[in-house]
Structures are given as C-alpha cells and as structure tokens.
Design an enzyme around this catalytic site. Structure first.
Site, short mmCIF file in Angstrom:
data_model
loop_
_atom_site.label_atom_id
_atom_site.label_comp_id
_atom_site.label_asym_id
_atom_site.label_seq_id
_atom_site.Cartn_x
_atom_site.Cartn_y
_atom_site.Cartn_z
N ASP A 116 94.26 -24.25 -35.96
CA ASP A 116 95.25 -23.63 -35.08
C ASP A 116 95.88 -24.67 -34.15
OD1 ASP A 116 96.74 -21.57 -34.01
OD2 ASP A 116 95.17 -20.89 -32.66
N GLY A 117 97.16 -24.49 -33.87
CA GLY A 117 97.81 -25.33 -32.87
C GLY A 117 98.93 -26.22 -33.36
N ASN A 118 99.31 -26.09 -34.62
CA ASN A 118 100.39 -26.94 -35.14
C ASN A 118 101.70 -26.73 -34.37
OD1 ASN A 118 98.63 -27.84 -37.08
ND2 ASN A 118 99.51 -26.64 -38.75
N HIS A 178 103.34 -28.63 -38.61
CA HIS A 178 102.63 -28.30 -39.85
C HIS A 178 102.41 -29.55 -40.71
CE1 HIS A 178 102.70 -24.12 -38.91
NE2 HIS A 178 104.00 -23.98 -39.04
N SER A 200 96.53 -13.49 -44.44
CA SER A 200 97.32 -12.36 -44.95
C SER A 200 98.30 -11.86 -43.90
CB SER A 200 96.38 -11.23 -45.39
OG SER A 200 95.47 -10.90 -44.36
N GLU A 201 98.09 -12.24 -42.63
CA GLU A 201 99.01 -11.85 -41.56
C GLU A 201 100.15 -12.86 -41.36
OE1 GLU A 201 95.54 -11.79 -41.05
OE2 GLU A 201 95.57 -9.64 -41.53
N ASN A 202 100.01 -14.05 -41.96
CA ASN A 202 101.03 -15.07 -41.76
C ASN A 202 102.38 -14.73 -42.39
OD1 ASN A 202 98.77 -17.96 -41.85
ND2 ASN A 202 99.55 -16.77 -40.11
N SER A 239 90.29 -14.09 -35.78
CA SER A 239 91.55 -13.84 -36.50
C SER A 239 91.34 -13.43 -37.96
CB SER A 239 92.47 -15.06 -36.41
OG SER A 239 92.87 -15.27 -35.07
N GLU A 287 77.13 -20.60 -36.36
CA GLU A 287 77.39 -21.13 -35.03
C GLU A 287 78.91 -21.23 -34.85
OE1 GLU A 287 75.12 -21.89 -32.60
OE2 GLU A 287 73.74 -20.90 -33.99
#
Length: 246
Positions: free
Chosen positions: A26-28, A43, A72-74, A202, A213
């Site tokens: 995450d964070g691109n 990206h 699947s939400e992207n 997510s 962990e």
C-alpha cells in the site's frame, strides 16, 4: 539487498524465520503525490519494490511470499488506473519470468484472474506453466482476490459435497475448509505486513491470518526495500507465538 542467510535463520543468527510472508503493498499513490508525480509513477516504483523485496526474500530463505497486487475491490478505481495496473503486470511478467525460472521460483496466482483481458490471462497461465516444475521458493500473486469471496467459495464447495453424499456435515472442520482455499498447498501464513501506515486487512487472507503475526509499518510501498523486509523478519523473530496458549 539483504545478505545471504541460511533458511531458518536471519543473517546466520539462528533466529526464527517465517516460512510464509504476505504483504499488502500500500502507498503507491501517496508516494507519487508527495513527489508531484502521476499515480502511474507510484505504481511503476512499486513494481521495482516488488523486485527488490522478492529477491531479498529469496536471499533470506523465506519459503513462500504472497503479494496483494490487485484486489476484487480495485475494479472501483478509475478505468485509466486499472488499465495502468494491468499494463505494469504485463511488463513485470514479461521482464521477470526468465529470472524466476533461473532462480527456481514457482509462481502461483490466487484470485479470479480470469476476469482479466484474454491476453493477460494467457500471459499469467504461461508464466505459471513455465515455473510449475520449479522446486524452490514460491511467489504468490493475489490478482482479483478477495478473502470473503474465497471463504464463500469454500463453503459452497463443501455444501455441494454434502449434498452429493461425498461427506457428512460433521466432517466439516477447520482442516476441511482450509483444503478448499486458494492457499491450500502453501505453508501456513506466519507474517502479514501492511505498508503505508494503514491498519486494516482489506479483505486479504482473512482465514489464513487467524494466527499470523501482523506488522503495520508507515513506510510507503515504493520505499519498502530489502532492509525493511529484513527488519520485519527480525521483528517477527522477537515475538512469542502462543496460539491461544500460555
């Protein structure tokens, strides 16, 4: 890049090594925004991070690594961004498949990637086939993946077996469900990392993460490198895993 280390150790120190590490990359977008660049640049930098981290994982001796590449939400993202992500996936497979073959890495994909364009599906299928006989580390890419859909599919499969008389309802236990999951032939998930400072799963490996962990780091994915992976693995080794016991 992290220095070579024997499997089961970190830097030769003999400390516990996770067999299976998963990463929510995450964070691109935020990485690009901080630099006044388009999201595509973020990206693209993220793909470079994938190369660095997967190479480091092999050097450390991690048996399996699962990367959350496209959820699947992207699909809800702007069409242009989805197209850019698909293009980068094509580039990654074409440019890196030879290295995976030479390094004895077995490529796996979880999720319903067959919803992608036919040429991309063929590219993924061919890459999986080329590495199928490899016996070394496993690189798992989650494409069009959602954990809730995965669990629902497992439930439907078990229900169908009960209806067909192939198994009794009483035989449905944790192990039976796990056998129906996309990850059924992978080592148990030991460590799940999320970059960028967000603290949620997510819809990623919800069942598998039950006793993993969890590590949430502020580093944006394009800045997560071999040293960051080594630090994450070191943190894992310092934790006590009780699995509900004392």
């Amino acid at each position: 890049m992290a220095s070579e280390a024997a499997p089961g150790s970190i830097g030769g120190a003999g400390t516990a090594l996770p067999r299976h590490v998963a990463i929510i990359m995450d964070g691109n977008g935020r990485w690009a925004k901080k630099r006044f660049l388009p999201r595509f640049a973020g990206h693209k930098a993220g793909v470079e991070a994938v190369r660095a981290v997967t190479r480091a994982a092999r050097a450390i001796g991690i048996e399996a690594m699962t990367l959350y590449a496209f959820s699947s939400e992207n699909w809800r993202r702007p069409e242009e961004e989805v197209s850019d992500l698909m293009g980068l996936l094509r580039i990654f497979i074409r440019s890196d498949i030879d290295e995976l073959v030479q390094e004895n890495v077995r490529l796996r994909v979880i999720g319903d990637y067959r919803r992608f364009a036919p040429d991309l599906v063929k590219l993924v299928d061919d890459a999986i086939a080329r590495t199928a006989a490899n016996s070394g580390p496993i690189l798992v890419i989650a494409l069009n993946y959602g954990a809730q859909a995965e669990i629902a599919a497992a439930a439907r499969s078990l229900a169908a077996k009960v209806v067909a008389g192939e198994m009794a309802v009483e035989a449905i236990d944790d192990a039976a469900i796990e056998r129906e999951l996309d990850t059924h032939d992978l080592p148990p998930l030991d460590l799940l990392i999320r970059t960028s400072g967000e603290v949620r799963l997510s819809n990623f490996l919800l069942w598998q993460a039950a006793y993993a962990e969890l590590l949430f780091v502020d580093t944006l994915w394009p800045d997560f490198d071999a040293a960051a992976l080594h630090q994450a693995v070191t943190t894992f080794a310092q934790r006590q895993r009780r699995y509900g016991g004392l």
